[in-house]
Design a protein around this motif. Structure first.
Motif, short mmCIF file in Angstrom:
data_model
loop_
_atom_site.label_atom_id
_atom_site.label_comp_id
_atom_site.label_asym_id
_atom_site.label_seq_id
_atom_site.Cartn_x
_atom_site.Cartn_y
_atom_site.Cartn_z
N SER A 190 1.13 -0.92 -0.11
CA SER A 190 -0.16 -0.10 0.51
C SER A 190 0.84 1.33 -0.09
O SER A 190 2.15 1.37 0.46
CB SER A 190 -0.77 0.15 1.25
OG SER A 190 -2.05 -1.27 1.23
N THR A 219 -6.20 5.56 1.09
CA THR A 219 -5.77 4.84 0.04
C THR A 219 -5.91 3.91 -0.64
O THR A 219 -6.52 2.73 -0.30
CB THR A 219 -4.40 3.81 1.18
OG1 THR A 219 -3.76 4.87 2.22
CG2 THR A 219 -3.19 2.99 0.54
N PRO A 222 -3.41 -1.67 -2.76
CA PRO A 222 -1.81 -2.03 -3.43
C PRO A 222 -1.33 -2.41 -4.48
O PRO A 222 -2.03 -2.84 -5.56
CB PRO A 222 -1.36 -2.99 -2.46
CG PRO A 222 -2.77 -3.56 -2.51
CD PRO A 222 -3.97 -2.76 -2.50
N VAL A 276 -0.96 -4.70 3.66
CA VAL A 276 -2.36 -4.07 2.73
C VAL A 276 -3.14 -3.14 3.99
O VAL A 276 -2.68 -3.50 4.78
CB VAL A 276 -3.29 -5.04 2.43
CG1 VAL A 276 -4.12 -4.18 1.61
CG2 VAL A 276 -2.06 -5.64 1.54
#
Length: 303
Positions: A190, A219, A222, A276
């Motif tokens: 990530s 976010t 990944p 992640v």
């Protein structure tokens, strides 16, 4: 508009201060050197000087801890600064917004959520965990109002030389040369976009739903080093770049002579297995999604 005190003018603090100025707030930036973006009141101060930080934060609505000591100095630099922040938050009544990270979780299996225990046995990670626990205890005792916002490895405009996706990655990418990476090239990881970090900190400071618990910065999904290189190259109209993993034995040897490289052994686990970040709680609560990855990568390249 309120008074906001941003401590630190590095890759996150600069974004926070600039966004607050654009929103019309009164913004004071505190650094050791007295630097800061245009439109802010710049104050030179040692953050560990409790009396000075209390003086600077008088009348503030929000206090942002965006300081980032060199990783190899966390054990010595963080404790006195943490005490100073707590004292300033209590004296001023300002909401104390801490910029945190994922180190205190330690190695995990599966995506990281905010309810994971801070189980890392690393002394440096334990320093950060103690900072949050102390702030939360003060919050629960009614002495302050606080929250912590945590992101993964940063990228975006204004990244420092510590960023894995800074010049060490971008310069050879643009030149068509091999990109040297100290970790596996195809492991999902990530990456958190700096403007999204700033937005999350600002939201956390003004929305009382954020107080009293930690949050993860919105976010994107990944991507491995190789996937990032390929997407950036495509945005530049270049062929897929060559990436090469630096042998770990060589990294360890270099770490004997460089304090920063020597610290990589403590975070290597973050790149040798999927790493992640689950930011769904923040996205769901505040209705904010991460910047689309190609848009974020283009802004990074343009900068």
């Amino acid at each position: 508009m309120g008074k906001h005190v941003v401590v630190g003018s590095g890759q996150v603090g600069t974004h926070v201060a600039s966004k607050l100025v654009a929103q019309g707030h009164e913004v004071t930036v505190v650094t050791r050197s007295g630097s800061g973006p245009e439109g802010t009141v710049k104050v030179a101060a040692d953050v560990a000087d409790k009396a000075r930080l209390i003086e600077v934060t008088k009348g503030a609505d929000v206090l942002y801890n965006c300081v980032n000591p060199r990783y190899h100095r966390w054990l010595t630099d963080w404790p006195p600064m943490a005490d100073s922040f707590l004292a300033a938050a209590e004296a001023s009544g300002a909401v104390y917004v801490m910029l945190g990270n994922l180190y205190p979780y330690g190695p995990v299996n599966g995506p990281m959520t905010e309810d994971l225990p801070l189980a890392s046995t690393s002394p440096k990670a334990q320093v950060r965990a103690k900072m949050w626990r102390d702030a939360l205890a003060a919050h629960e005792a009614g002495r302050i109002r606080t929250t912590e916002v945590r992101g993964s490895d940063y990228f975006g405009p204004g990244t420092t030389d510590q960023s894995y996706l800074g010049d060490r990655f971008l310069v050879p990418l643009r030149a068509g040369k091999a990109i040297q990476v100290p970790y596996p090239l195809d492991m999902p990881h990530s990456w958190t976009y700096l403007p999204d970090v700033a937005d999350a900190l600002i939201v956390a400071g003004r929305d009382e739903r954020a107080w009293g618990r930690p949050w993860h910065v919105p976010t994107a999904d990944p991507l491995s080093f190789r996937q990032l290189g390929e997407r950036m190259a495509a945005l530049l109209g270049l062929p897929a770049p060559k990436l090469a993993q630096i042998p770990w034995a060589l990294v360890r040897t270099a770490g004997l002579f460089s304090p920063m490289l020597g610290e990589l052994k403590h975070v290597r686990y973050q790149f040798t297995a999927p790493y992640v970040l689950d930011s769904s709680a923040f996205q769901r609560t505040f209705g904010i999604a991460p910047t689309p990855i190609d848009e974020a990568l283009k802004a990074t390249l343009d900068a």
